[in-house]
Design a protein around this motif. Structure first.
Motif, PDB file in Angstrom:
ATOM      1  N   UNK A 211      -7.753  11.441 -12.779  1.00 44.21           N
ATOM      2  CA  UNK A 211      -8.780  12.138 -11.986  1.00 44.21           C
ATOM      3  C   UNK A 211      -9.746  11.150 -11.324  1.00 44.21           C
ATOM      4  N   UNK A 212      -9.195  10.054 -10.811  1.00 45.64           N
ATOM      5  CA  UNK A 212     -10.034   9.023 -10.208  1.00 45.64           C
ATOM      6  C   UNK A 212     -10.683   9.534  -8.930  1.00 45.64           C
ATOM      7  N   UNK A 213     -11.969   9.240  -8.782  1.00 50.04           N
ATOM      8  CA  UNK A 213     -12.696   9.595  -7.569  1.00 50.04           C
ATOM      9  C   UNK A 213     -12.593   8.489  -6.523  1.00 50.04           C
ATOM     10  N   UNK A 214     -12.218   7.284  -6.967  1.00 49.21           N
ATOM     11  CA  UNK A 214     -11.951   6.166  -6.065  1.00 49.21           C
ATOM     12  C   UNK A 214     -10.763   5.402  -6.625  1.00 49.21           C
ATOM     13  N   UNK A 215     -10.144   4.583  -5.779  1.00 49.87           N
ATOM     14  CA  UNK A 215      -9.022   3.758  -6.213  1.00 49.87           C
ATOM     15  C   UNK A 215      -9.354   2.289  -5.959  1.00 49.87           C
ATOM     16  N   UNK A 216      -9.271   1.483  -7.029  1.00 52.03           N
ATOM     17  CA  UNK A 216      -9.477   0.054  -6.901  1.00 52.03           C
ATOM     18  C   UNK A 216      -8.293  -0.582  -6.201  1.00 52.03           C
ATOM     19  N   UNK A 217      -8.500  -1.081  -5.007  1.00 49.45           N
ATOM     20  CA  UNK A 217      -7.488  -1.665  -4.125  1.00 49.45           C
ATOM     21  C   UNK A 217      -6.716  -0.539  -3.423  1.00 49.45           C
ATOM     22  N   UNK A 218      -5.686   0.016  -4.069  1.00 46.16           N
ATOM     23  CA  UNK A 218      -4.991   1.173  -3.507  1.00 46.16           C
ATOM     24  C   UNK A 218      -4.138   0.894  -2.286  1.00 46.16           C
ATOM     25  N   UNK A 219      -3.974  -0.370  -1.918  1.00 42.37           N
ATOM     26  CA  UNK A 219      -3.331  -0.673  -0.637  1.00 42.37           C
ATOM     27  C   UNK A 219      -1.859  -0.285  -0.598  1.00 42.37           C
ATOM     28  N   UNK A 220      -1.213  -0.235  -1.759  1.00 45.94           N
ATOM     29  CA  UNK A 220       0.209   0.105  -1.754  1.00 45.94           C
ATOM     30  C   UNK A 220       0.464   1.607  -1.708  1.00 45.94           C
ATOM     31  N   UNK A 221      -0.584   2.360  -1.444  1.00 49.71           N
ATOM     32  CA  UNK A 221      -0.409   3.791  -1.209  1.00 49.71           C
ATOM     33  C   UNK A 221       0.450   4.016   0.028  1.00 49.71           C
ATOM     34  N   UNK A 222       0.519   3.012   0.898  1.00 54.22           N
ATOM     35  CA  UNK A 222       1.332   3.149   2.110  1.00 54.22           C
ATOM     36  C   UNK A 222       2.809   3.326   1.773  1.00 54.22           C
ATOM     37  N   UNK A 223       3.210   2.972   0.548  1.00 53.48           N
ATOM     38  CA  UNK A 223       4.599   3.146   0.142  1.00 53.48           C
ATOM     39  C   UNK A 223       4.964   4.620  -0.006  1.00 53.48           C
ATOM     40  N   UNK A 224       3.949   5.492   0.015  1.00 50.90           N
ATOM     41  CA  UNK A 224       4.181   6.941  -0.031  1.00 50.90           C
ATOM     42  C   UNK A 224       4.105   7.548   1.374  1.00 50.90           C
ATOM     43  N   UNK A 225       4.161   6.701   2.388  1.00 52.50           N
ATOM     44  CA  UNK A 225       4.129   7.173   3.771  1.00 52.50           C
ATOM     45  C   UNK A 225       5.416   6.727   4.451  1.00 52.50           C
ATOM     46  N   UNK A 226       6.309   7.665   4.703  1.00 47.84           N
ATOM     47  CA  UNK A 226       7.579   7.354   5.352  1.00 47.84           C
ATOM     48  C   UNK A 226       7.318   6.952   6.804  1.00 47.84           C
ATOM     49  N   UNK A 227       7.895   5.839   7.208  1.00 45.40           N
ATOM     50  CA  UNK A 227       7.722   5.377   8.577  1.00 45.40           C
ATOM     51  C   UNK A 227       6.405   4.675   8.816  1.00 45.40           C
ATOM     52  N   UNK A 228       5.753   4.223   7.737  1.00 51.68           N
ATOM     53  CA  UNK A 228       4.448   3.569   7.865  1.00 51.68           C
ATOM     54  C   UNK A 228       4.518   2.403   8.847  1.00 51.68           C
ATOM     55  N   UNK A 229       3.567   2.385   9.777  1.00 49.79           N
ATOM     56  CA  UNK A 229       3.544   1.347  10.792  1.00 49.79           C
ATOM     57  C   UNK A 229       4.273   1.737  12.057  1.00 49.79           C
ATOM     58  N   UNK A 230       4.952   2.885  12.026  1.00 49.77           N
ATOM     59  CA  UNK A 230       5.682   3.343  13.201  1.00 49.77           C
ATOM     60  C   UNK A 230       5.001   4.526  13.871  1.00 49.77           C
ATOM     61  N   UNK A 231       5.745   5.196  14.729  1.00 48.96           N
ATOM     62  CA  UNK A 231       5.185   6.314  15.492  1.00 48.96           C
ATOM     63  C   UNK A 231       5.273   7.633  14.742  1.00 48.96           C
ATOM     64  N   UNK A 232       6.365   7.832  14.024  1.00 49.86           N
ATOM     65  CA  UNK A 232       6.580   9.101  13.329  1.00 49.86           C
ATOM     66  C   UNK A 232       6.393   8.882  11.830  1.00 49.86           C
ATOM     67  N   UNK A 233       5.367   9.505  11.283  1.00 52.04           N
ATOM     68  CA  UNK A 233       5.018   9.321   9.881  1.00 52.04           C
ATOM     69  C   UNK A 233       5.174  10.620   9.116  1.00 52.04           C
ATOM     70  N   UNK A 234       5.573  10.475   7.871  1.00 52.36           N
ATOM     71  CA  UNK A 234       5.607  11.613   6.951  1.00 52.36           C
ATOM     72  C   UNK A 234       4.880  11.190   5.686  1.00 52.36           C
ATOM     73  N   UNK A 235       3.745  11.815   5.429  1.00 54.41           N
ATOM     74  CA  UNK A 235       2.954  11.477   4.245  1.00 54.41           C
ATOM     75  C   UNK A 235       3.512  12.179   3.025  1.00 54.41           C
ATOM     76  N   UNK A 236       3.691  11.399   1.945  1.00 56.80           N
ATOM     77  CA  UNK A 236       4.075  11.991   0.684  1.00 56.80           C
ATOM     78  C   UNK A 236       2.873  12.655   0.022  1.00 56.80           C
ATOM     79  N   UNK A 237       3.077  13.319  -1.103  1.00 55.44           N
ATOM     80  CA  UNK A 237       1.982  14.065  -1.745  1.00 55.44           C
ATOM     81  C   UNK A 237       0.831  13.192  -2.221  1.00 55.44           C
ATOM     82  N   UNK A 238       1.111  11.961  -2.638  1.00 57.72           N
ATOM     83  CA  UNK A 238       0.043  11.081  -3.120  1.00 57.72           C
ATOM     84  C   UNK A 238      -0.846  10.655  -1.957  1.00 57.72           C
ATOM     85  N   UNK A 239      -0.214  10.177  -0.892  1.00 56.64           N
ATOM     86  CA  UNK A 239      -0.969   9.757   0.285  1.00 56.64           C
ATOM     87  C   UNK A 239      -1.718  10.931   0.899  1.00 56.64           C
TER      88      UNK A 239
END
Length: 356
Positions: free
Chosen positions: A223-251
């Motif tokens: 139940x974290x209200x903030x995430x320390x660092x958290x940068x690898x949350x992008x791994x839950x985003x399909x197509x991250x860095x591209x034009x068509x993105x699909x966010x997973x439930x965590x992101x």
């Protein structure tokens, strides 16, 4: 227009992720180490700082972590803890920080015979002394403490109880720190349940040495209200860095709830959570609307300050408005009562001279 060093220094800053044992003054570390006969790699301040920075940039995590054996060695008495906390506040204030949350693990400071409660009280005394001295020097800063439990050890319930006992004056939140990979938040389920039932704010180191699943566990079970660092949350985003993105439930959860990501640009590169500051996932995450904040992590160990982190981002193309948005996100993400967060946000708005 590129911001100058003086302009960056003058900007009001909010730091949510700054480790007390990672930010000692080199001269202080040398002096305190000499008092207890602890051997350091160098007894010359500039050289010692350079050695730590070189180790941090070596790509070798073992070398990066060597510094903490030295810093914690001198942080085993009330006098020394008070001094380190006081100086941390003063140094942050001189760097333009108007609000800081300093985190530390009380269990790492009891080798000299202090109780956990004595550790907490010593640090708080130092914080209060630093705030008062900073004000006398013309710098207005507010500072608070976050208590860490070490995620590879088994004292999280005890530290959670300590955080609750000191809620208010000596503690604003709970965190778990230390090695992330192989030591999931679920190992500390009992502590998180205790904190959740008491409505105690929690931030959790996640998404640095482990992937998006670690962030998901922090947000769910922790139940974290903030995430320390958290940068690898992008791994839950399909197509991250591209034009068509699909966010997973965590992101999607982090985005929808505007969970602040306590990004530490230089440290993230040093620990291989990001390939470089130029190619840091924080830029795209910010563009997607995530609540990206800018932090130091370990000022001594990484050889950084809030101003140097701002300057590094400016080199990648960030402008004053970008820094403002990240600082405002940090203000609203602070572990403060709502009206006090609003006051802090107003100070940020006034300091940047920008309109929303």
């Amino acid at each position: 227009m590129t911001l100058t060093s003086d302009e960056i220094l003058a900007l009001p800053k909010v730091v949510l992720h700054d480790h007390l044992d990672g930010g000692l003054r080199p001269a202080t570390l040398i002096e305190l180490a000499a008092e207890i006969g602890h051997e350091l790699p160098s007894t010359e301040p500039d050289e010692l700082a350079r050695i730590f920075a070189e180790n941090a940039n070596s790509g070798d995590l073992v070398r990066y972590l060597e510094a903490f054996a030295h810093t914690t060695a001198v942080m085993q008495t009330a006098v020394n803890l008070r001094r380190v906390a006081r100086e941390a506040v003063l140094d942050l204030a001189a760097d333009g920080v108007i609000y800081a949350e300093l985190r530390y693990a009380p269990e790492q400071h009891v080798d000299g015979g202090l109780s956990l409660q004595e550790v907490v009280e010593a640090v708080q005394e130092g914080i209060e002394e630093g705030v008062s001295e900073a004000l006398e020097a013309g710098f207005a800063i507010r500072a608070a403490a976050i208590l860490d439990a070490m995620r590879h050890l088994d004292r999280s319930v005890e530290i959670a109880e300590l955080a609750l006992a000191n809620r208010g004056r000596c503690c604003v939140a709970f965190d778990i720190a230390g090695p992330e990979l192989g030591f999931p938040a679920s190992n500390h389920r009992e502590a998180f349940q205790l904190l959740r039932e008491a409505h105690m704010p929690v931030t959790i180191h996640a998404g640095e040495a482990d992937g998006a699943g670690s962030v998901g566990e922090a947000l769910g079970l922790g139940s974290a209200r903030r995430i320390g660092h958290g940068v690898r949350i992008h791994e839950d985003i399909e197509g991250f860095g591209g034009e068509e993105l699909v966010l997973g439930p965590i992101a999607q959860h982090a985005l929808d709830m505007q969970i602040p990501l306590e990004v530490c640009p230089t440290s993230n590169v040093q620990t291989a959570a990001a390939p470089s500051i130029e190619a840091h996932p924080m830029h795209e995450l910010r563009n997607l609307g995530f609540a990206v904040t800018v932090n130091t992590d370990n000022r001594l160990v990484s050889g950084v300050s809030m101003s140097s982190e701002f300057a590094a981002l400016v080199e990648t193309g960030w402008d004053k408005e970008d820094l403002f948005e990240a600082t405002l996100a940090a203000a609203w993400g602070a572990f403060l009562p709502y009206d006090e967060k609003a006051d802090l946000a107003e100070l940020v708005i006034e300091g940047y001279g920008l309109e929303l």
